[in-house]
Design a protein around this motif. Structure first.
Motif, PDB file in Angstrom:
ATOM      1  N   GLU A   1       0.829  -1.205   0.000  1.00 39.18           N
ATOM      2  CA  GLU A   1       0.000   0.000   0.000  1.00 39.18           C
ATOM      3  C   GLU A   1       0.865   1.257   0.000  1.00 39.18           C
ATOM      4  O   GLU A   1       0.566   2.229  -0.689  1.00 39.18           O
ATOM      5  CB  GLU A   1      -0.942   0.007   1.210  1.00 39.18           C
ATOM      6  N   GLU A   2       1.940   1.236   0.786  1.00 41.52           N
ATOM      7  CA  GLU A   2       2.844   2.387   0.841  1.00 41.52           C
ATOM      8  C   GLU A   2       3.589   2.565  -0.485  1.00 41.52           C
ATOM      9  O   GLU A   2       3.827   3.687  -0.911  1.00 41.52           O
ATOM     10  CB  GLU A   2       3.835   2.231   1.988  1.00 41.52           C
ATOM     11  N   GLU A   3       3.965   1.451  -1.142  1.00 40.50           N
ATOM     12  CA  GLU A   3       4.612   1.549  -2.449  1.00 40.50           C
ATOM     13  C   GLU A   3       3.682   2.209  -3.450  1.00 40.50           C
ATOM     14  O   GLU A   3       4.099   3.073  -4.215  1.00 40.50           O
ATOM     15  CB  GLU A   3       5.026   0.171  -2.957  1.00 40.50           C
ATOM     16  N   ALA A   4       2.414   1.817  -3.454  1.00 36.07           N
ATOM     17  CA  ALA A   4       1.444   2.419  -4.371  1.00 36.07           C
ATOM     18  C   ALA A   4       1.264   3.906  -4.073  1.00 36.07           C
ATOM     19  O   ALA A   4       1.223   4.735  -4.996  1.00 36.07           O
ATOM     20  CB  ALA A   4       0.106   1.694  -4.273  1.00 36.07           C
ATOM     21  N   ALA A   5       1.188   4.259  -2.793  1.00 33.80           N
ATOM     22  CA  ALA A   5       1.042   5.664  -2.410  1.00 33.80           C
ATOM     23  C   ALA A   5       2.283   6.465  -2.798  1.00 33.80           C
ATOM     24  O   ALA A   5       2.179   7.603  -3.277  1.00 33.80           O
ATOM     25  CB  ALA A   5       0.788   5.778  -0.909  1.00 33.80           C
ATOM     26  N   ALA A   6       3.473   5.890  -2.613  1.00 35.82           N
ATOM     27  CA  ALA A   6       4.717   6.589  -2.972  1.00 35.82           C
ATOM     28  C   ALA A   6       4.806   6.793  -4.479  1.00 35.82           C
ATOM     29  O   ALA A   6       5.250   7.853  -4.943  1.00 35.82           O
ATOM     30  CB  ALA A   6       5.924   5.801  -2.471  1.00 35.82           C
ATOM     31  N   LYS A   7       4.370   5.803  -5.262  1.00 34.91           N
ATOM     32  CA  LYS A   7       4.369   5.953  -6.719  1.00 34.91           C
ATOM     33  C   LYS A   7       3.469   7.106  -7.136  1.00 34.91           C
ATOM     34  O   LYS A   7       3.844   7.915  -7.987  1.00 34.91           O
ATOM     35  CB  LYS A   7       3.903   4.660  -7.389  1.00 34.91           C
TER      36      LYS A   7
ATOM     37  N   THR B   1       2.050  11.293  20.732  1.00 38.04           N
ATOM     38  CA  THR B   1       1.134  10.731  19.731  1.00 38.04           C
ATOM     39  C   THR B   1       1.697   9.487  19.050  1.00 38.04           C
ATOM     40  O   THR B   1       0.969   8.774  18.376  1.00 38.04           O
ATOM     41  CB  THR B   1       0.822  11.766  18.638  1.00 38.04           C
ATOM     42  N   GLY B   2       3.008   9.251  19.187  1.00 32.97           N
ATOM     43  CA  GLY B   2       3.636   8.113  18.521  1.00 32.97           C
ATOM     44  C   GLY B   2       3.889   8.353  17.045  1.00 32.97           C
ATOM     45  O   GLY B   2       4.118   7.416  16.295  1.00 32.97           O
ATOM     46  N   ALA B   3       3.844   9.617  16.610  1.00 28.95           N
ATOM     47  CA  ALA B   3       4.049   9.955  15.199  1.00 28.95           C
ATOM     48  C   ALA B   3       5.476   9.621  14.775  1.00 28.95           C
ATOM     49  O   ALA B   3       6.434   9.913  15.490  1.00 28.95           O
ATOM     50  CB  ALA B   3       3.786  11.435  14.965  1.00 28.95           C
ATOM     51  N   GLN B   4       5.598   8.988  13.607  1.00 24.74           N
ATOM     52  CA  GLN B   4       6.893   8.602  13.080  1.00 24.74           C
ATOM     53  C   GLN B   4       7.394   9.626  12.077  1.00 24.74           C
ATOM     54  O   GLN B   4       6.619  10.385  11.500  1.00 24.74           O
ATOM     55  CB  GLN B   4       6.807   7.239  12.403  1.00 24.74           C
ATOM     56  N   CYS B   5       8.702   9.626  11.838  1.00 21.74           N
ATOM     57  CA  CYS B   5       9.339  10.546  10.903  1.00 21.74           C
ATOM     58  C   CYS B   5       8.813  10.340   9.481  1.00 21.74           C
ATOM     59  O   CYS B   5       8.448  11.288   8.814  1.00 21.74           O
ATOM     60  CB  CYS B   5      10.849  10.339  10.953  1.00 21.74           C
ATOM     61  N   ARG B   6       8.809   9.092   8.969  1.00 27.22           N
ATOM     62  CA  ARG B   6       8.297   8.698   7.659  1.00 27.22           C
ATOM     63  C   ARG B   6       9.050   9.317   6.476  1.00 27.22           C
ATOM     64  O   ARG B   6       8.517   9.414   5.385  1.00 27.22           O
ATOM     65  CB  ARG B   6       6.797   8.970   7.548  1.00 27.22           C
ATOM     66  N   THR B   7      10.293   9.755   6.684  1.00 25.59           N
ATOM     67  CA  THR B   7      11.107  10.244   5.578  1.00 25.59           C
ATOM     68  C   THR B   7      11.588   9.058   4.751  1.00 25.59           C
ATOM     69  O   THR B   7      12.054   8.068   5.297  1.00 25.59           O
ATOM     70  CB  THR B   7      12.323  11.039   6.098  1.00 25.59           C
ATOM     71  N   MET B   8      11.459   9.168   3.430  1.00 32.36           N
ATOM     72  CA  MET B   8      11.877   8.079   2.547  1.00 32.36           C
ATOM     73  C   MET B   8      13.301   8.288   2.072  1.00 32.36           C
ATOM     74  O   MET B   8      13.748   9.417   1.888  1.00 32.36           O
ATOM     75  CB  MET B   8      10.948   7.993   1.339  1.00 32.36           C
ATOM     76  N   ARG B   9      13.985   7.191   1.872  1.00 32.51           N
ATOM     77  CA  ARG B   9      15.332   7.208   1.329  1.00 32.51           C
ATOM     78  C   ARG B   9      15.533   5.924   0.544  1.00 32.51           C
ATOM     79  O   ARG B   9      14.749   4.998   0.635  1.00 32.51           O
ATOM     80  CB  ARG B   9      16.373   7.319   2.429  1.00 32.51           C
ATOM     81  N   ARG B  10      16.593   5.896  -0.242  1.00 30.06           N
ATOM     82  CA  ARG B  10      16.995   4.661  -0.902  1.00 30.06           C
ATOM     83  C   ARG B  10      18.102   4.041  -0.068  1.00 30.06           C
ATOM     84  O   ARG B  10      18.746   4.717   0.728  1.00 30.06           O
ATOM     85  CB  ARG B  10      17.482   4.945  -2.316  1.00 30.06           C
ATOM     86  N   TYR B  11      18.345   2.760  -0.260  1.00 24.41           N
ATOM     87  CA  TYR B  11      19.349   2.071   0.542  1.00 24.41           C
ATOM     88  C   TYR B  11      20.717   2.726   0.402  1.00 24.41           C
ATOM     89  O   TYR B  11      21.393   2.965   1.391  1.00 24.41           O
ATOM     90  CB  TYR B  11      19.418   0.597   0.156  1.00 24.41           C
ATOM     91  N   VAL B  12      21.131   3.044  -0.811  1.00 24.22           N
ATOM     92  CA  VAL B  12      22.472   3.590  -1.035  1.00 24.22           C
ATOM     93  C   VAL B  12      22.504   5.114  -0.989  1.00 24.22           C
ATOM     94  O   VAL B  12      23.579   5.692  -0.897  1.00 24.22           O
ATOM     95  CB  VAL B  12      23.063   3.104  -2.376  1.00 24.22           C
TER      96      VAL B  12
ATOM     97  N   ALA C   1       8.662   2.804 -10.071  1.00 20.33           N
ATOM     98  CA  ALA C   1       9.173   1.764  -9.170  1.00 20.33           C
ATOM     99  C   ALA C   1       9.649   2.392  -7.857  1.00 20.33           C
ATOM    100  O   ALA C   1      10.340   3.404  -7.868  1.00 20.33           O
ATOM    101  CB  ALA C   1      10.321   1.020  -9.825  1.00 20.33           C
ATOM    102  N   THR C   2       9.271   1.767  -6.767  1.00 17.56           N
ATOM    103  CA  THR C   2       9.700   2.240  -5.442  1.00 17.56           C
ATOM    104  C   THR C   2      10.140   1.072  -4.569  1.00 17.56           C
ATOM    105  O   THR C   2      10.132   1.169  -3.350  1.00 17.56           O
ATOM    106  CB  THR C   2       8.565   2.996  -4.734  1.00 17.56           C
ATOM    107  N   TYR C   3      10.554  -0.033  -5.185  1.00 16.55           N
ATOM    108  CA  TYR C   3      10.913  -1.237  -4.435  1.00 16.55           C
ATOM    109  C   TYR C   3      12.157  -1.053  -3.571  1.00 16.55           C
ATOM    110  O   TYR C   3      12.363  -1.797  -2.630  1.00 16.55           O
ATOM    111  CB  TYR C   3      11.117  -2.423  -5.374  1.00 16.55           C
ATOM    112  N   ASP C   4      12.997  -0.053  -3.871  1.00 14.66           N
ATOM    113  CA  ASP C   4      14.227   0.142  -3.106  1.00 14.66           C
ATOM    114  C   ASP C   4      14.134   1.310  -2.121  1.00 14.66           C
ATOM    115  O   ASP C   4      15.136   1.786  -1.625  1.00 14.66           O
ATOM    116  CB  ASP C   4      15.413   0.337  -4.040  1.00 14.66           C
ATOM    117  N   PHE C   5      12.923   1.751  -1.794  1.00 20.03           N
ATOM    118  CA  PHE C   5      12.745   2.833  -0.842  1.00 20.03           C
ATOM    119  C   PHE C   5      12.574   2.295   0.569  1.00 20.03           C
ATOM    120  O   PHE C   5      11.930   1.272   0.781  1.00 20.03           O
ATOM    121  CB  PHE C   5      11.518   3.692  -1.203  1.00 20.03           C
TER     122      PHE C   5
END
Length: 80
Positions: free
Chosen positions: A26-32, A54-65, A39-43
């Motif tokens: 679901e997150e991959e579809a939303a990121a696309k 509140t338990g809110a997370q950062c949710r910043t996206m990055r790639r592995y490298v 493609a967002t398989y490496d995020f």
């Protein structure tokens, strides 16, 4: 060898090593949709809790490298 689903990686927003995980379907579809990519398989998404009340997370996206794959940090929008 399979890639683990969770790793401790550097976060460009939080500034330091924090837990990250691969995006689920679901997150991959939303990121696309959000980024206009095919493609967002490496995020990876930062799971660092930035607000303990509140338990809110950062949710910043990055790639592995790439710690900063975008000119400005991109946060995955929370689910609807």
């Amino acid at each position: 060898m399979a890639t683990p689903r969770r790793l401790t990686l550097e976060c460009s927003t939080c500034g330091g090593p924090h837990p990250h995980r691969l995006l689920n379907r679901e997150e991959e579809a939303a990121a696309k949709r959000q980024l206009g990519l095919r493609a967002t398989y490496d995020f990876w998404i930062c799971e660092n809790v930035v607000d303990t009340d509140t338990g809110a997370q950062c949710r910043t996206m990055r790639r592995y490298v790439a710690v900063k794959p975008f000119p400005k940090p991109v946060k995955l929008l929370p689910p609807d």
